[in-house]
Design an enzyme around this catalytic site. Structure first.
Site, PDB file in Angstrom:
ATOM      1  N   GLN A   1     -12.586 -89.932 -64.704  1.00  0.00           N
ATOM      2  CA  GLN A   1     -12.972 -91.327 -64.857  1.00  0.00           C
ATOM      3  C   GLN A   1     -14.489 -91.420 -64.756  1.00  0.00           C
ATOM      4  OE1 GLN A   1     -10.513 -94.640 -64.390  1.00  0.00           O
ATOM      5  NE2 GLN A   1     -10.189 -93.214 -66.056  1.00  0.00           N
TER       6      GLN A   1
ATOM      7  N   SER B   1      -6.819 -94.275 -65.258  1.00  0.00           N
ATOM      8  CA  SER B   1      -6.345 -92.894 -65.118  1.00  0.00           C
ATOM      9  C   SER B   1      -5.061 -92.617 -65.893  1.00  0.00           C
ATOM     10  CB  SER B   1      -6.120 -92.574 -63.648  1.00  0.00           C
ATOM     11  OG  SER B   1      -7.343 -92.556 -62.951  1.00  0.00           O
TER      12      SER B   1
ATOM     13  N   ASN C   1     -14.898 -90.750 -60.787  1.00  0.00           N
ATOM     14  CA  ASN C   1     -13.848 -90.855 -59.777  1.00  0.00           C
ATOM     15  C   ASN C   1     -12.641 -90.009 -60.196  1.00  0.00           C
ATOM     16  OD1 ASN C   1     -13.847 -93.440 -61.459  1.00  0.00           O
ATOM     17  ND2 ASN C   1     -11.894 -93.737 -60.439  1.00  0.00           N
ATOM     18  N   ASP C   2     -11.461 -90.549 -60.411  1.00  0.00           N
ATOM     19  CA  ASP C   2     -10.243 -89.744 -60.544  1.00  0.00           C
ATOM     20  C   ASP C   2     -10.337 -88.659 -61.616  1.00  0.00           C
ATOM     21  OD1 ASP C   2      -9.579 -91.942 -59.021  1.00  0.00           O
ATOM     22  OD2 ASP C   2      -7.762 -92.429 -60.132  1.00  0.00           O
TER      23      ASP C   2
ATOM     24  N   ARG D   1      -0.064 -98.614 -62.906  1.00  0.00           N
ATOM     25  CA  ARG D   1      -1.091 -97.750 -63.509  1.00  0.00           C
ATOM     26  C   ARG D   1      -0.850 -96.261 -63.218  1.00  0.00           C
ATOM     27  NH1 ARG D   1      -3.815-101.016 -59.687  1.00  0.00           N
ATOM     28  NH2 ARG D   1      -4.402 -99.951 -57.737  1.00  0.00           N
ATOM     29  N   ASP D   2      -1.730 -95.449 -63.809  1.00  0.00           N
ATOM     30  CA  ASP D   2      -1.808 -94.001 -63.590  1.00  0.00           C
ATOM     31  C   ASP D   2      -0.561 -93.264 -64.090  1.00  0.00           C
ATOM     32  OD1 ASP D   2      -4.080 -94.851 -62.241  1.00  0.00           O
ATOM     33  OD2 ASP D   2      -3.181 -94.637 -60.259  1.00  0.00           O
TER      34      ASP D   2
END
Length: 491
Positions: A58, A104, A41-42, A163-164
């Protein structure tokens, strides 16, 4: 989370078997980054370091599910051709702070090497999630070396949705921005920390003020603030909100152009919120910002995940899922973000001269190709992956009365992500006059009017869906493209 989804990384023969299965799929592309096994994913940590471009994604190794997240490492000399470098960041039960996944984050070179910032997801004995902003460096063996403790833990004014982290260096000061969700009213925002040092001393500075966007969705994922062409670019993915032209989707990805004041933590918009991509599948982008150096033309390299949260795809049945987008370069022109395919991707063209298309008849689609199509500037309709009678497929059309471009995937035989709907629409001020289209087995990316608007979608055609039909196109040509991404079992 069940035992299979909670399985940590281990280099065992099973992974090689999973890779062989994925690599043999009819939907495997040649010039897009896809998971070596399992789920991608990311994109994460996009940066230039020691003469190479580094990009992580990810990764859940064991299947097409959002299980225990790892980081997988890719490297490139030119942003066009990529090779696998193996697993980089592994969540560990013993390292309590990321025992439920390494989420992430971002990367930046500093005097200690390559610094990695990521969200460690901790789950306690009662099953409650706690986010930690963690730090690691790249070790000599290419794997992550984690700091003994996180940089900081969750802020009490926000839910566990913190997050991130994205690091931004301005005027000698380091800032970390995170997506967050207020505990009080459940609205999405960005929170900011700062420090004089990369590795320690981070303190909470406050919440980013974006006038006019105080109540814009329930969570802002994957935030970033970049400086480009004399403007500041606020990037984020608002969730839990429906937007015009996006059907029932509640996951979006876009930007606001404006001016960032780091002293007052205020981003003053000079534009509204606009989408990076108007197609069905684009999310969680990463930009290699000015800290990594812009391209020769001043643009910044940019890439995203061709997927969405809580979505399923036909390759799930083959135990793999996901693709990153084409590498793009972004700039700002006349107050509008422009996205073009990376100029260096032209090296993938297998022929010096393209093949002309006869647009008055059906054309067989090349499964790995780049198309250039000229349009009349009026009404048109182009269908990709029709059957032999020119029926069905995924259709891009323009209605000059409404000044809207529509992408309709309802004609494809394989239906998936029904909850996202079949139609995407975008208002345009300028009639489409040209298109560059990139097809790579199961990815379709359409760049309109030299990058003024982009439509990206995953496509999974059957054996019968292999033609292109056009109405209103003037001329077209096509190049077959070669392999650009190594597809080997590197762990």
């Amino acid at each position: 989370m069940n035992e299979q989804n909670d399985r940590p990384f281990e280099a065992v023969p099973e992974l090689g078997e999973l890779h062989e299965k994925a690599a043999g799929s009819r939907y495997r592309g040649k010039y897009h980054i896809q998971p070596v096994t399992g789920l991608l994913n990311d994109p994460n940590g996009f940066v230039r370091y020691k003469g190479l471009w580094h990009l992580f994604y990810q990764w859940y190794p064991w299947g097409a599910v959002h299980g225990l997240k790892h980081w997988y490492h890719m490297v490139s000399e030119d942003l066009a051709e990529w090779r696998q470098s193996g697993v980089f960041l592994i969540p560990e039960k013993e390292y309590v702070y990321d025992n439920d996944g390494a989420f992430s984050g971002t990367a930046v070179p500093y005097d200690g090497g390559l610094g990695i910032f990521y969200t460690g997801n901790n789950r306690d004995d009662e099953g409650k999630a706690h986010p930690y902003t963690c730090f690691a460096t790249m070790g000599e063996n290419g794997r992550a070396v984690k700091a003994e403790k996180p940089l900081f833990g969750p802020h009490p004014s926000y839910t566990h949705d913190q997050r991130d982290p994205k690091i931004v260096v301005r005027d000698g000061r380091n800032y970390l921005i995170l997506g967050a969700r207020r505990r009080s009213d459940k609205t999405g925002h960005i929170i900011i920390y700062s420090s004089d040092k990369i590795t320690e001393g981070w303190s909470f500075q406050g919440e980013l003020s974006v006038p006019g966007f105080e109540d814009f969705g329930g969570m802002w994922e994957c935030p970033s603030i970049e400086h480009l062409d004399g403007k500041d670019l606020l990037m984020f993915c608002p969730q839990m909100i429906e937007l015009s032209g996006r059907g029932p989707s509640r996951n979006h990805c876009g930007y606001i152009i404006g001016k960032m004041d780091w002293d007052s933590l205020t981003f003053t918009p000079e534009s509204g919120f606009d989408l990076f991509d108007h197609g069905f599948d684009f999310y969680a982008p990463q930009c290699a910002g000015m800290d990594s150096g812009s391209l020769k033309n001043g643009a910044l390299p940019f890439i995203g995940w061709m997927g969405l949260p809580a979505a399923d795809y036909p390759t799930d049945r083959e135990d793999w899922s996901g693709s990153l987008s084409l590498m793009r370069e972004i700039s700002i022109r006349d107050g509008k973000l422009i996205q073009k395919p990376l100029e260096g991707l032209k090296v993938l063209r297998e022929e010096k001269e393209p093949e002309d298309l006869s647009l008055d008849r059906l054309n067989p689609i090349e499964p790995t190709a780049e198309y250039e199509i000229e349009l009349s500037g009026g009404e048109f309709s182009i269908s990709f992956f029709t059957d032999k009678d020119g029926l069905g497929g995924i259709t891009l059309s323009f209605d000059p009365k409404e000044q809207k471009i529509t992408l309709d995937r309802s004609g494809m035989k394989q239906k998936y992500n029904l909850h996202e709907g079949f139609i995407r629409k975008a208002k345009t001020k300028a009639a489409p006059k040209s298109m560059r289209v990139f097809i790579d087995s199961s990815t379709l990316e359409i760049f309109i009017n030299e990058g003024e608007m982009v439509f990206s979608s995953r496509v999974f055609p059957t054996d019968e869906e292999k033609y292109l039909r056009s109405i209103g196109a003037v001329s077209g040509r096509v190049w077959r493209l070669g392999r650009a991404v190594q597809d080997e079992a590197v762990f």
